[in-house]
Design a protein around this motif. Structure first.
Motif, PDB file in Angstrom:
ATOM      1  N   ILE A   1       0.741  -1.280   0.117  1.00  0.00           N
ATOM      2  CA  ILE A   1       0.063  -0.011   0.040  1.00  0.00           C
ATOM      3  C   ILE A   1       0.934   1.361   0.072  1.00  0.00           C
ATOM      4  CG2 ILE A   1      -1.597   1.216   1.234  1.00  0.00           C
ATOM      5  CD1 ILE A   1      -2.912  -1.369   2.345  1.00  0.00           C
ATOM      6  N   ASP A   2       1.717   1.201   0.607  1.00  0.00           N
ATOM      7  CA  ASP A   2       2.807   2.412   1.027  1.00  0.00           C
ATOM      8  C   ASP A   2       3.386   2.596  -0.199  1.00  0.00           C
ATOM      9  OD1 ASP A   2       2.218   3.277   3.480  1.00  0.00           O
ATOM     10  OD2 ASP A   2       4.279   2.598   4.382  1.00  0.00           O
ATOM     11  N   GLN A   3       3.806   1.615  -0.893  1.00  0.00           N
ATOM     12  CA  GLN A   3       4.608   1.567  -2.350  1.00  0.00           C
ATOM     13  C   GLN A   3       3.486   2.168  -3.376  1.00  0.00           C
ATOM     14  OE1 GLN A   3       7.905   0.574  -3.871  1.00  0.00           O
ATOM     15  NE2 GLN A   3       8.558   0.934  -1.799  1.00  0.00           N
TER      16      GLN A   3
ATOM     17  N   VAL B   1      -3.278  22.975  12.167  1.00  0.00           N
ATOM     18  CA  VAL B   1      -3.518  24.525  12.644  1.00  0.00           C
ATOM     19  C   VAL B   1      -4.895  24.633  12.142  1.00  0.00           C
ATOM     20  CG1 VAL B   1      -2.885  26.739  12.347  1.00  0.00           C
ATOM     21  CG2 VAL B   1      -1.180  24.941  12.644  1.00  0.00           C
ATOM     22  N   GLU B   2      -5.703  25.262  12.776  1.00  0.00           N
ATOM     23  CA  GLU B   2      -7.199  25.362  12.216  1.00  0.00           C
ATOM     24  C   GLU B   2      -7.748  26.658  12.413  1.00  0.00           C
ATOM     25  OE1 GLU B   2      -9.582  22.531  14.313  1.00  0.00           O
ATOM     26  OE2 GLU B   2      -9.139  20.808  13.355  1.00  0.00           O
ATOM     27  N   THR B   3      -6.948  27.564  13.349  1.00  0.00           N
ATOM     28  CA  THR B   3      -7.588  28.889  13.338  1.00  0.00           C
ATOM     29  C   THR B   3      -6.293  29.958  13.173  1.00  0.00           C
ATOM     30  OG1 THR B   3      -6.831  28.970  15.543  1.00  0.00           O
ATOM     31  CG2 THR B   3      -9.158  27.823  15.376  1.00  0.00           C
TER      32      THR B   3
ATOM     33  N   GLY C   1      -2.576  22.448   8.073  1.00  0.00           N
ATOM     34  CA  GLY C   1      -3.809  22.232   8.723  1.00  0.00           C
ATOM     35  C   GLY C   1      -5.107  22.933   7.914  1.00  0.00           C
ATOM     36  N   TYR C   2      -6.118  22.654   8.464  1.00  0.00           N
ATOM     37  CA  TYR C   2      -7.565  22.921   7.957  1.00  0.00           C
ATOM     38  C   TYR C   2      -7.653  24.515   7.566  1.00  0.00           C
ATOM     39  CZ  TYR C   2      -9.242  18.363   9.029  1.00  0.00           C
ATOM     40  OH  TYR C   2      -9.241  17.107   9.184  1.00  0.00           O
ATOM     41  N   LEU C   3      -6.717  25.211   8.400  1.00  0.00           N
ATOM     42  CA  LEU C   3      -6.915  26.555   8.172  1.00  0.00           C
ATOM     43  C   LEU C   3      -6.381  27.068   6.736  1.00  0.00           C
ATOM     44  CD1 LEU C   3      -7.167  29.531   9.196  1.00  0.00           C
ATOM     45  CD2 LEU C   3      -4.759  29.374  10.019  1.00  0.00           C
TER      46      LEU C   3
HETATM   47  P1  C2E Z   1      -0.389  12.104  10.142  1.00  0.00           P
HETATM   48  O1  C2E Z   1       0.909  11.767   9.257  1.00  0.00           O
HETATM   49  O2  C2E Z   1      -0.146  12.715  11.474  1.00  0.00           O
HETATM   50  O3  C2E Z   1      -1.048  12.974   9.159  1.00  0.00           O
HETATM   51  C1  C2E Z   1      -2.027  13.968   9.693  1.00  0.00           C
HETATM   52  C2  C2E Z   1      -3.641  13.760   9.879  1.00  0.00           C
HETATM   53  O4  C2E Z   1      -3.967  14.904  10.359  1.00  0.00           O
HETATM   54  C3  C2E Z   1      -4.152  13.370   8.596  1.00  0.00           C
HETATM   55  O5  C2E Z   1      -5.039  12.476   9.077  1.00  0.00           O
HETATM   56  C4  C2E Z   1      -4.791  14.651   8.247  1.00  0.00           C
HETATM   57  O6  C2E Z   1      -5.892  14.830   7.500  1.00  0.00           O
HETATM   58  C5  C2E Z   1      -5.059  15.357   9.740  1.00  0.00           C
HETATM   59  N1  C2E Z   1      -5.272  16.779   9.391  1.00  0.00           N
HETATM   60  C6  C2E Z   1      -4.421  17.813   9.119  1.00  0.00           C
HETATM   61  N2  C2E Z   1      -4.859  18.971   9.298  1.00  0.00           N
HETATM   62  C7  C2E Z   1      -5.708  18.865  10.285  1.00  0.00           C
HETATM   63  C8  C2E Z   1      -6.532  19.892  11.112  1.00  0.00           C
HETATM   64  O7  C2E Z   1      -6.443  21.127  11.013  1.00  0.00           O
HETATM   65  N3  C2E Z   1      -7.367  19.268  11.903  1.00  0.00           N
HETATM   66  C9  C2E Z   1      -7.487  17.945  12.237  1.00  0.00           C
HETATM   67  N4  C2E Z   1      -8.560  17.848  13.042  1.00  0.00           N
HETATM   68  N5  C2E Z   1      -6.976  17.222  11.363  1.00  0.00           N
HETATM   69  C10 C2E Z   1      -5.990  17.479  10.589  1.00  0.00           C
HETATM   70  P2  C2E Z   1      -5.408  11.099   8.110  1.00  0.00           P
HETATM   71  O8  C2E Z   1      -5.425  11.510   6.521  1.00  0.00           O
HETATM   72  O9  C2E Z   1      -6.628  10.743   8.624  1.00  0.00           O
HETATM   73  O10 C2E Z   1      -4.338  10.053   8.225  1.00  0.00           O
HETATM   74  C11 C2E Z   1      -4.046   9.622   9.584  1.00  0.00           C
HETATM   75  C12 C2E Z   1      -2.829   9.035   9.778  1.00  0.00           C
HETATM   76  O11 C2E Z   1      -2.714   7.841   8.934  1.00  0.00           O
HETATM   77  C13 C2E Z   1      -1.513  10.060   9.531  1.00  0.00           C
HETATM   78  O12 C2E Z   1      -1.447  10.800  10.491  1.00  0.00           O
HETATM   79  C14 C2E Z   1      -0.399   8.978   9.155  1.00  0.00           C
HETATM   80  O13 C2E Z   1       0.028   8.293  10.378  1.00  0.00           O
HETATM   81  C15 C2E Z   1      -1.360   7.631   8.670  1.00  0.00           C
HETATM   82  N6  C2E Z   1      -1.418   7.663   6.888  1.00  0.00           N
HETATM   83  C16 C2E Z   1      -1.943   8.483   6.219  1.00  0.00           C
HETATM   84  N7  C2E Z   1      -1.669   8.219   4.746  1.00  0.00           N
HETATM   85  C17 C2E Z   1      -0.576   7.290   4.898  1.00  0.00           C
HETATM   86  C18 C2E Z   1       0.150   6.604   3.895  1.00  0.00           C
HETATM   87  O14 C2E Z   1      -0.014   6.550   2.676  1.00  0.00           O
HETATM   88  N8  C2E Z   1       1.187   5.771   4.509  1.00  0.00           N
HETATM   89  C19 C2E Z   1       1.220   5.376   5.690  1.00  0.00           C
HETATM   90  N9  C2E Z   1       2.343   4.444   6.104  1.00  0.00           N
HETATM   91  N10 C2E Z   1       0.619   6.130   6.666  1.00  0.00           N
HETATM   92  C20 C2E Z   1      -0.338   6.883   6.247  1.00  0.00           C
END
Ligand code: C2E
Ligand code: CA
Ligand code: CA
Ligand code: CA
Length: 276
Positions: free
Chosen positions: A89-91, A238-240, A257-259
């Motif tokens: 998946i990662d690849q 970062v949202e705000t 961040g969502y901001l």
């Molecule tokens: P992460 O690497 O810490 O990615 C940041 C997560 O925070 C992402 O969740 C992103 O959508 C979310 N995020 C970004 N900005 C904000 C914000 O302002 N507010 C909030 N509430 N959330 C925000 P996501 O996409 O659900 O991914 C979760 C985790 O899954 C990631 O955490 C990462 O550890 C893993 N991940 C995602 N894609 C991959 C991938 O292709 N491969 C691997 N190995 N892990 C992945």
């Protein structure tokens, strides 16, 4: 399959037949998902808030299950890791995002950095570096466009070997960033031994700034640490405007961040952040 969240997972583990059934079903749908193009790479902008310029983007996997709809990464990646599918998946994410970088480059958009997440198993695979090299060759993606996000637990689980590998990767011209900084267990003194270019301050420290005095103190300390170790520092989640304002004032100008933008499809990302 939609209910494979952490809690339900534990619930199923109490009932072994149900548990195995669910795992088998999930494995089958994960296998099928790759073949059937159910995964998609989303891109989230990273902004230099001082100049308001795009500085990079993080690739984040999305799974659109035909029956169960959207399944969040943390609801299937742990199982994918457990059943040995995470590397595939990662690849797939890596190659897809690298190909996208080349397309954007050919369309004349300024190359910004693409950050890729890695699972521990992936980084620790004995052929990781050669797979990385062949992905670059196959896609035509330049190493200097790429950044790999690792976490403290990636490194601590196999310290000597991980450092050697990260150095090798860094020599190729690929940057390394430390994701979720502050949530792991590594000692600060390890930071200077690692070939890292950037620290990402975890969202949990950002949530309650500037009100929470402890979080404020931690963030200021991380920024000071980055200054003295000559590392770029980026704040996540970062949202705000208030959070962003506080961070920029205190010397952390890279913001994700969502901001500034949620993770979004290649088409949306192109329209919102590249064409302008
Ligand atoms: P992460 O690497 O810490 O990615 C940041 C997560 O925070 C992402 O969740 C992103 O959508 C979310 N995020 C970004 N900005 C904000 C914000 O302002 N507010 C909030 N509430 N959330 C925000 P996501 O996409 O659900 O991914 C979760 C985790 O899954 C990631 O955490 C990462 O550890 C893993 N991940 C995602 N894609 C991959 C991938 O292709 N491969 C691997 N190995 N892990 C992945
Ligand atoms: Ca990340
Ligand atoms: Ca993170
Ligand atoms: Ca995380």
């Amino acid at each position: 399959a939609k209910s494979m969240g952490k809690d339900n997972y534990q619930f199923y583990s109490e009932d072994m037949s149900n548990y195995s059934y669910n795992r088998i079903k999930m494995k089958q749908s994960l296998d099928f998902a790759l073949e059937n193009n159910e995964f998609e790479v989303y891109y989230q902008p990273q902004i230099n808030a001082k100049t308001n310029e795009l500085s990079g983007m993080e690739a984040l996997i999305r799974w659109n299950h035909p029956e169960d709809g959207y399944i969040a990464p943390l609801d299937f990646l742990p199982l994918a890791e457990e059943i040995g599918m995470i590397i595939e998946i990662d690849q797939w994410v890596m190659k897809t995002a690298m190909k996208q970088m080349l397309i954007w480059n050919e369309q004349g958009y300024n190359p910004v950095i693409l950050s890729l997440n890695l699972s521990i198993k992936h980084l620790q695979h004995e052929n990781f570096v050669s797979m990385l090299k062949s992905n670059l060759e196959e896609t035509g993606c330049k190493p200097e466009w790429i950044e790999l996000e690792v976490t403290e637990s990636h490194i601590m689980s196999n310290y000597e070997e991980s450092i050697a590998k990260l150095k090798e990767i860094n020599k190729l011209g690929i940057r390394i960033s430390m994701d979720d900084f502050g949530t792991g267990y590594s000692s600060l003194s390890h930071l200077k031994l690692l070939p890292i270019d950037k620290l990402k301050i975890d969202k949990s420290f950002v949530n309650d700034i500037p009100e929470d005095e402890e979080d404020v103190a931690i963030i200021k300390a991380i920024i000071a640490l980055c200054k003295s170790l000559d590392l770029t520092v980026l704040a996540e989640g970062v949202e705000t405007d208030k959070q962003s304002g506080f961070l920029v004032e205190n010397g952390c100008s890279y913001i994700q961040g969502y901001l500034y933008g949620k993770p979004q499809s290649n088409k949306d990302f192109e329209r919102n952040f590249l064409k302008s």
